[in-house]
Scaffold this motif. Structure first.
Motif, PDB file in Angstrom:
ATOM      1  N   ASN A  17       0.657  -1.162   0.071  1.00  0.00           N
ATOM      2  CA  ASN A  17       0.077  -0.106  -0.071  1.00  0.00           C
ATOM      3  C   ASN A  17       0.928   1.276   0.022  1.00  0.00           C
ATOM      4  O   ASN A  17       0.305   2.446   0.102  1.00  0.00           O
ATOM      5  CB  ASN A  17      -0.856   0.056   1.317  1.00  0.00           C
ATOM      6  CG  ASN A  17      -2.209  -1.080   1.043  1.00  0.00           C
ATOM      7  OD1 ASN A  17      -2.520  -1.103  -0.221  1.00  0.00           O
ATOM      8  ND2 ASN A  17      -2.418  -1.679   2.156  1.00  0.00           N
ATOM      9  N   GLY A  18       2.153   1.001  -0.340  1.00  0.00           N
ATOM     10  CA  GLY A  18       2.982   2.115  -0.320  1.00  0.00           C
ATOM     11  C   GLY A  18       3.483   2.707  -1.934  1.00  0.00           C
ATOM     12  O   GLY A  18       2.621   2.016  -2.676  1.00  0.00           O
ATOM     13  N   SER A  19       4.247   3.668  -2.008  1.00  0.00           N
ATOM     14  CA  SER A  19       4.735   3.831  -3.356  1.00  0.00           C
ATOM     15  C   SER A  19       5.983   4.543  -3.446  1.00  0.00           C
ATOM     16  O   SER A  19       6.786   4.670  -2.445  1.00  0.00           O
ATOM     17  CB  SER A  19       3.425   4.611  -3.907  1.00  0.00           C
ATOM     18  OG  SER A  19       3.631   5.073  -5.306  1.00  0.00           O
ATOM     19  N   TYR A  20       6.337   4.958  -4.658  1.00  0.00           N
ATOM     20  CA  TYR A  20       7.754   5.679  -4.631  1.00  0.00           C
ATOM     21  C   TYR A  20       7.257   7.023  -5.319  1.00  0.00           C
ATOM     22  O   TYR A  20       6.594   7.147  -6.269  1.00  0.00           O
ATOM     23  CB  TYR A  20       8.913   5.315  -5.378  1.00  0.00           C
ATOM     24  CG  TYR A  20       9.094   3.906  -4.660  1.00  0.00           C
ATOM     25  CD1 TYR A  20       9.914   3.781  -3.507  1.00  0.00           C
ATOM     26  CD2 TYR A  20       8.773   2.430  -5.061  1.00  0.00           C
ATOM     27  CE1 TYR A  20      10.039   2.504  -2.677  1.00  0.00           C
ATOM     28  CE2 TYR A  20       9.014   1.217  -4.379  1.00  0.00           C
ATOM     29  CZ  TYR A  20       9.790   1.478  -3.328  1.00  0.00           C
ATOM     30  OH  TYR A  20      10.112   0.277  -2.528  1.00  0.00           O
ATOM     31  N   LEU A  21       7.908   8.125  -4.724  1.00  0.00           N
ATOM     32  CA  LEU A  21       7.675   9.370  -5.371  1.00  0.00           C
ATOM     33  C   LEU A  21       9.017   9.961  -5.765  1.00  0.00           C
ATOM     34  O   LEU A  21      10.051  10.326  -4.831  1.00  0.00           O
ATOM     35  CB  LEU A  21       7.061  10.122  -4.236  1.00  0.00           C
ATOM     36  CG  LEU A  21       7.002  11.762  -4.278  1.00  0.00           C
ATOM     37  CD1 LEU A  21       6.219  12.233  -5.745  1.00  0.00           C
ATOM     38  CD2 LEU A  21       6.312  12.424  -3.127  1.00  0.00           C
ATOM     39  N   VAL A  22       9.077  10.635  -6.905  1.00  0.00           N
ATOM     40  CA  VAL A  22      10.236  11.425  -7.152  1.00  0.00           C
ATOM     41  C   VAL A  22       9.876  12.949  -7.206  1.00  0.00           C
ATOM     42  O   VAL A  22       8.689  13.236  -7.767  1.00  0.00           O
ATOM     43  CB  VAL A  22      10.595  11.087  -8.589  1.00  0.00           C
ATOM     44  CG1 VAL A  22      11.593  12.086  -9.105  1.00  0.00           C
ATOM     45  CG2 VAL A  22      11.326   9.717  -9.070  1.00  0.00           C
ATOM     46  N   VAL A  23      10.607  13.737  -6.447  1.00  0.00           N
ATOM     47  CA  VAL A  23      10.181  15.266  -6.496  1.00  0.00           C
ATOM     48  C   VAL A  23      11.543  15.808  -7.456  1.00  0.00           C
ATOM     49  O   VAL A  23      12.653  15.597  -7.057  1.00  0.00           O
ATOM     50  CB  VAL A  23      10.090  15.780  -5.323  1.00  0.00           C
ATOM     51  CG1 VAL A  23       9.839  17.401  -5.164  1.00  0.00           C
ATOM     52  CG2 VAL A  23       9.002  14.829  -4.490  1.00  0.00           C
ATOM     53  N   ARG A  24      11.223  16.818  -8.122  1.00  0.00           N
ATOM     54  CA  ARG A  24      12.080  17.655  -8.537  1.00  0.00           C
ATOM     55  C   ARG A  24      11.702  19.257  -8.821  1.00  0.00           C
ATOM     56  O   ARG A  24      10.581  19.435  -9.160  1.00  0.00           O
ATOM     57  CB  ARG A  24      12.332  17.148 -10.313  1.00  0.00           C
ATOM     58  CG  ARG A  24      12.996  15.915 -10.374  1.00  0.00           C
ATOM     59  CD  ARG A  24      13.992  15.777 -11.708  1.00  0.00           C
ATOM     60  NE  ARG A  24      14.832  15.025 -11.216  1.00  0.00           N
ATOM     61  CZ  ARG A  24      16.081  14.799 -11.759  1.00  0.00           C
ATOM     62  NH1 ARG A  24      16.562  15.638 -12.732  1.00  0.00           N
ATOM     63  NH2 ARG A  24      17.158  13.987 -11.121  1.00  0.00           N
ATOM     64  N   ARG A  25      12.740  19.941  -8.598  1.00  0.00           N
ATOM     65  CA  ARG A  25      12.375  21.334  -8.464  1.00  0.00           C
ATOM     66  C   ARG A  25      12.932  21.728  -9.891  1.00  0.00           C
ATOM     67  O   ARG A  25      14.010  21.753 -10.111  1.00  0.00           O
ATOM     68  CB  ARG A  25      12.939  22.283  -7.513  1.00  0.00           C
ATOM     69  CG  ARG A  25      12.730  23.732  -7.820  1.00  0.00           C
ATOM     70  CD  ARG A  25      13.623  24.410  -6.775  1.00  0.00           C
ATOM     71  NE  ARG A  25      13.421  25.825  -6.065  1.00  0.00           N
ATOM     72  CZ  ARG A  25      13.327  26.792  -6.760  1.00  0.00           C
ATOM     73  NH1 ARG A  25      14.056  26.817  -8.179  1.00  0.00           N
ATOM     74  NH2 ARG A  25      13.154  28.200  -6.483  1.00  0.00           N
TER      75      ARG A  25
END
Ligand code: HEM
Length: 393
Positions: free
Chosen positions: A236-244
């Motif tokens: 029930n989790g996931s992976y997140l990429v954040v980019r400015r």
């Protein structure tokens, strides 16, 4: 088809909270393990999950590998997370090269996430009104005082008509999760495992998920993960990429409308793929004009980012525009806080960003990457943050 466990899935994975136009992103570094654990315990009870529709404020959280380590997660468990997560977005020179994080976009130049500038926790708060957002943030800051310091803070507001600063509507090709049963015409529907751990993906496989060895405590808290002697920590989790991503608006304004449309591969006014009529028309990469030239240029952003060009790579993209006015050196400081959710970064963001860098995305001339991190998005298990009992014993 498997039922989604909505009550454990953080709401932001399933919804862009479009009615909550005001958002804040706070990147935090852990200063004290006990203080951070105590904050996360408080936050866990407030996390917005997929079964909730709060009227006012939504809260979600994600944690990097350095954050998991700082919280006390053991190396043996950490090693079961994807390599990209464990090493970090800027973890190796090879990865930076592959992702095009070089020159002006090199991690050494980043505002956060680069060498010596790690981020551990990402707090995301979304609100219907600015005063509600402010009120919620004040409470978070008070609770963070003993364990965390803020590295970077950005509040954003959804621009009208989903437009980003270059004027295009963004988020048109956003897939839907089949298991939600919410099917909109013209929108691609994919199995939950493409985005959420613990479910089958488009290949009928449940992707790898971080795990811990069986013991009475783990057995009480976690499902089996199909591997002998292991329990599923990622479910029930996931992976997140954040980019400015700063957008070079001065350079962009020098292009006429046709040139801008060739960079993206879509029409500015209608949002339709070049050569098509409607926003929701499919992007047909093989379409050609009378002279035999591709209607969507070879280096157009939507061509190089498309699943067809990336072995079917899929992600949920949610961009949040920011505008900081002008920097002290006179440079315009506005852009996109780019976010991509996926079940496996190695088959989601990484190959797409690699194509954009390698195959010469026309957009690259008009953007600079100024910060990035890869996060694990934990499941919201009632009364416990990710692996709390395993970390704290
Ligand atoms: C400031 C930077 C960026 C801007 C302004 C931008 C803008 C856009 C626009 C206007 C579209 C077309 C509308 C839509 O399909 O939603 C699009 C599509 C897309 N972008 Fe970006 N984008 C940026 C960065 C990125 C990055 C870093 C990635 C991933 C590595 C990415 C991946 C995609 C994908 C996968 C699509 C859909 C392609 C398709 O299936 O047609 N974008 N982007």
């Amino acid at each position: 088809m498997q039922e989604l466990e909505y009550e454990e899935i953080q709401g932001i994975i399933l919804s862009g909270y479009v009615k909550k136009r005001f958002a804040a992103y706070s990147l935090l570094r852990i200063r004290s393990r006990a203080g951070a654990q105590s904050y996360l315990r408080w936050l866990e009870a407030r996390l917005t999950t997929g079964d909730q529709r709060p009227e006012d404020v939504c809260h979600n959280v994600a944690i990097t590998a350095t954050g998991l380590r700082a919280l006390g997660l053991g190396e043996e468990t950490l090693a079961t997370f994807p390599r990209e997560l464990v090493e970090g977005m800027a973890g190796t020179a090879k990865r930076s090269e592959i992702l095009g994080d070089t020159g002006a976009s090199a991690p050494e130049q980043w505002l956060w996430g680069g060498p010596g500038n790690q981020v551990d926790v990402l707090l995301m708060v979304f609100a219907h009104r600015p005063d509600q957002l402010d009120h919620a943030l004040q409470e978070h800051r008070r609770r963070q005082q003993d364990g965390l310091e803020e590295v970077y803070f950005r509040s954003t507001e959804m621009l009208p008509e989903r437009r980003e600063h270059f004027g295009f509507a963004d988020g048109i090709t956003q897939p839907q999760i089949k298991e939600t049963g919410r099917h909109l015409t013209g929108i691609e529907c994919l199995r939950a495992g493409e985005f959420i751990l613990g479910y089958e993906n488009e290949y009928g496989k449940v992707p790898f998920s971080p795990s811990v060895a069986e013991d009475p405590r783990a057995n009480r808290l976690l499902h089996t993960n199909g591997q002998n002697g292991r329990r599923d920590l990622g479910r029930n989790g996931s992976y997140l990429v954040v980019r400015r991503i700063r957008m070079l608006l001065t350079e962009w304004r020098k292009l006429d409308v046709a040139a801008r449309e060739r960079v993206i591969g879509r029409r500015l006014d209608t949002g339709a793929p070049l050569g098509s009529r409607n926003e929701t028309d499919p992007v047909v990469l093989s379409a050609r004009d009378e002279e035999g030239e591709p209607l969507i240029p070879e280096n157009a952003h939507v061509r190089l980012a498309s699943p067809e060009n990336n072995l079917g790579a899929r992600m949920f993209r949610r961009g949040y525009s920011y505008d900081q006015g002008w920097r002290d050196d006179g440079v315009r400081d506005a852009g996109l806080l780019f976010m991509a959710w996926q079940g496996d970064p190695a088959t989601g963001f990484i190959p797409v960003q690699r194509s954009l860098a390698d195959q010469g995305d026309a957009l690259n001339r008009y953007i600079r990457h100024e910060g990035s991190a890869l996060f694990a998005v934990p499941a919201a298990r009632e009364g416990r943050y990710l692996g709390q009992d395993l970390i704290e014993g």
